[in-house]
Design an enzyme around this catalytic site. Structure first.
Site, PDB file in Angstrom:
ATOM      1  N   SER A  62       0.800  -1.232   0.000  1.00 34.46           N
ATOM      2  CA  SER A  62       0.000   0.000   0.000  1.00 34.46           C
ATOM      3  C   SER A  62       0.830   1.279   0.000  1.00 34.46           C
ATOM      4  O   SER A  62       0.276   2.376  -0.103  1.00 34.46           O
ATOM      5  CB  SER A  62      -0.943   0.019   1.208  1.00 34.46           C
ATOM      6  OG  SER A  62      -2.056  -0.813   0.962  1.00 34.46           O
ATOM      7  N   LYS A  65       0.201   3.843  -2.583  1.00 34.26           N
ATOM      8  CA  LYS A  65      -0.753   4.954  -2.471  1.00 34.26           C
ATOM      9  C   LYS A  65      -0.064   6.309  -2.339  1.00 34.26           C
ATOM     10  O   LYS A  65      -0.718   7.346  -2.499  1.00 34.26           O
ATOM     11  CB  LYS A  65      -1.701   4.711  -1.303  1.00 34.26           C
ATOM     12  CG  LYS A  65      -2.609   3.489  -1.478  1.00 34.26           C
ATOM     13  CD  LYS A  65      -3.576   3.357  -0.320  1.00 34.26           C
ATOM     14  CE  LYS A  65      -4.525   2.175  -0.485  1.00 34.26           C
ATOM     15  NZ  LYS A  65      -3.885   0.867  -0.238  1.00 34.26           N
ATOM     16  N   SER A 122      -5.796   3.536   4.702  1.00 32.65           N
ATOM     17  CA  SER A 122      -5.232   2.833   3.549  1.00 32.65           C
ATOM     18  C   SER A 122      -6.300   2.078   2.762  1.00 32.65           C
ATOM     19  O   SER A 122      -6.094   0.945   2.302  1.00 32.65           O
ATOM     20  CB  SER A 122      -4.134   1.858   4.001  1.00 32.65           C
ATOM     21  OG  SER A 122      -3.388   1.404   2.905  1.00 32.65           O
ATOM     22  N   LYS A 227       2.929   6.446   5.250  1.00 29.78           N
ATOM     23  CA  LYS A 227       2.125   5.372   4.661  1.00 29.78           C
ATOM     24  C   LYS A 227       2.703   4.019   5.036  1.00 29.78           C
ATOM     25  O   LYS A 227       3.913   3.812   4.965  1.00 29.78           O
ATOM     26  CB  LYS A 227       2.088   5.505   3.135  1.00 29.78           C
ATOM     27  CG  LYS A 227       1.057   4.637   2.471  1.00 29.78           C
ATOM     28  CD  LYS A 227      -0.348   5.139   2.747  1.00 29.78           C
ATOM     29  CE  LYS A 227      -1.391   4.041   2.611  1.00 29.78           C
ATOM     30  NZ  LYS A 227      -1.317   3.019   3.659  1.00 29.78           N
TER      31      LYS A 227
END
Length: 385
Positions: A62, A65, A122, A227
């Site tokens: 993720s 992202k 997320s 993140k």
């Protein structure tokens, strides 16, 4: 003479043994990192402070992202997107698995709400909906992502989707160094921290709870983002950003074996950075800069202006080793433009330039014309009469 020799010897021995000790500490920190690869970057300059297998191509999960968010915040800045814009969830977005906010097909949310869901929880469905809002469909958005990666010079990055889900991907990868570069690019948008520093929030009038997947936001002093990522292929990953006393750092961890190890590895890198580096802000006495003569100008001289140099990150204790060197022209030929560079003040350490201050003309100076010279002579003659 003996005292002088003693001082010189002390300085030499200090320089001789400080650097190896510094390097040994670097190696010790990197050896203690359990993840496959890592990077510690100074966010202001982009300088790499620590790195291990930083160019290895690995699944980013993720952390993907981050690129999605970059494109969203660029669109917000240039007016292509507004926080109040509504987004209608497509079939594709509503069917995303993994972390999600359970968007239903045709459900609408604002860009602001979807950014919260993406940055905090997320949510794969939320970030897909954002990508589709910008590009029309996910495939077109992935093209935008890869184009942006190319512009940023990311040599070890390729995206197949905007979420980081990798169950069916074959060539979806990035590297710790590339992710640090992406993170730095995203953090240029100050507004992103309004989302990445939220620990808990909610959507749908409190019906859907959001809890930040990045535990450092709550438990690490100065954490600003950024993140996390977790899949069976990628392991446990994080791009962790933090700021203390003006020092802004990004620690990237890829391929940790547990979630706790991911956070501990990131903290090791960040702790090392904050313990060993400080922000150096160059200062200069403007009275030491002399005026610059103007040849053939309507004004005979210019009072230069010094543009402050950007701050630099230096090893703690090394600030006293910084030297300054002035390189400015004695005279300049008209015409002179406002803002024209007249020279620089260079700040150096161990022969390496660490910063520089431009010296400019604060005003424009026109060149003397023949008519101007005749008029000046006539005015002088009139005064003498």
């Amino acid at each position: 003479m003996k005292k002088l020799l003693s001082v010189i010897l002390s300085i030499f021995l200090c320089a001789l043994f400080t650097l190896p000790a510094f390097c040994e500490e670097n190696n010790a920190v990197l050896d203690s990192v359990t993840a496959k690869s890592c990077v510690l970057m100074d966010l202001d300059s982009g300088e790499i402070l620590l790195a291990k297998n930083e160019n290895e191509q690995l699944p980013p999960a993720s952390i993907t992202k981050i690129m999605t968010l970059i494109l969203c915040f660029e669109a917000l800045d240039n007016g292509m997107l507004s926080l109040d814009d509504t987004v209608t969830a497509s079939t594709n977005a509503s069917q995303k698995g993994g972390s999600q906010i359970w968007l239903k097909e045709n459900e609408t949310m604002t860009v602001h709400e979807l950014l919260k869901a993406t940055a905090i929880a997320s949510a794969n469905d939320a970030c897909t909906a954002l990508g589709e809002k910008l590009a029309g469909d996910e495939e077109a958005f992935v093209v935008m992502m890869n184009e942006k990666a190319k512009k940023l010079g990311l040599e070890n990055t390729r995206f197949e989707n905007c979420s980081g889900l990798d169950d069916t991907t074959e060539n979806h990868y990035s590297s710790a160094l590339d992710i640090a570069i992406m993170s730095r690019e995203l953090m240029k948008h100050e507004k992103v921290k309004e989302y990445t520093t939220i620990w808990m929030d909610s959507l749908r009038d409190g019906a859907t709870q959001l809890v930040n997947t990045n535990k450092l936001i709550r438990f690490y002093e100065g954490a600003t983002g950024l993140k996390t990522g977790t899949t069976s292929k990628a392991g446990y990953c994080i791009s962790a950003t933090a700021e203390r006393n003006g020092v802004k750092l990004c620690a990237v961890i890829l391929g940790a074996d547990t979630g706790d190890h991911r956070f501990e590895d990131a903290k090791k890198l960040l702790n090392y950075g904050f313990a060993n580096y400080t922000v150096f802000t160059p200062e200069f006495d403007e009275t030491l800069i002399t005026n610059v003569n103007v040849l053939y100008g309507k004004t005979n001289e210019i009072v230069p202006k010094i543009i402050p140099a950007q701050s630099s990150l230096l090893p703690k204790g090394s600030e006293t080793s910084v030297t300054q060197r002035v390189d400015i022209c004695v005279d300049v030929e008209a015409p002179v433009e406002k803002g024209q560079i007249l020279g620089y003040i260079y700040y150096e350490m161990d022969g390496k330039e660490i910063a520089k201050s431009p010296i400019i003309s604060e005003e424009s100076v026109e060149r003397k014309t023949f008519a101007y010279i005749l008029y000046s002579l006539w005015s002088s003659f009139s005064v003498m009469k």
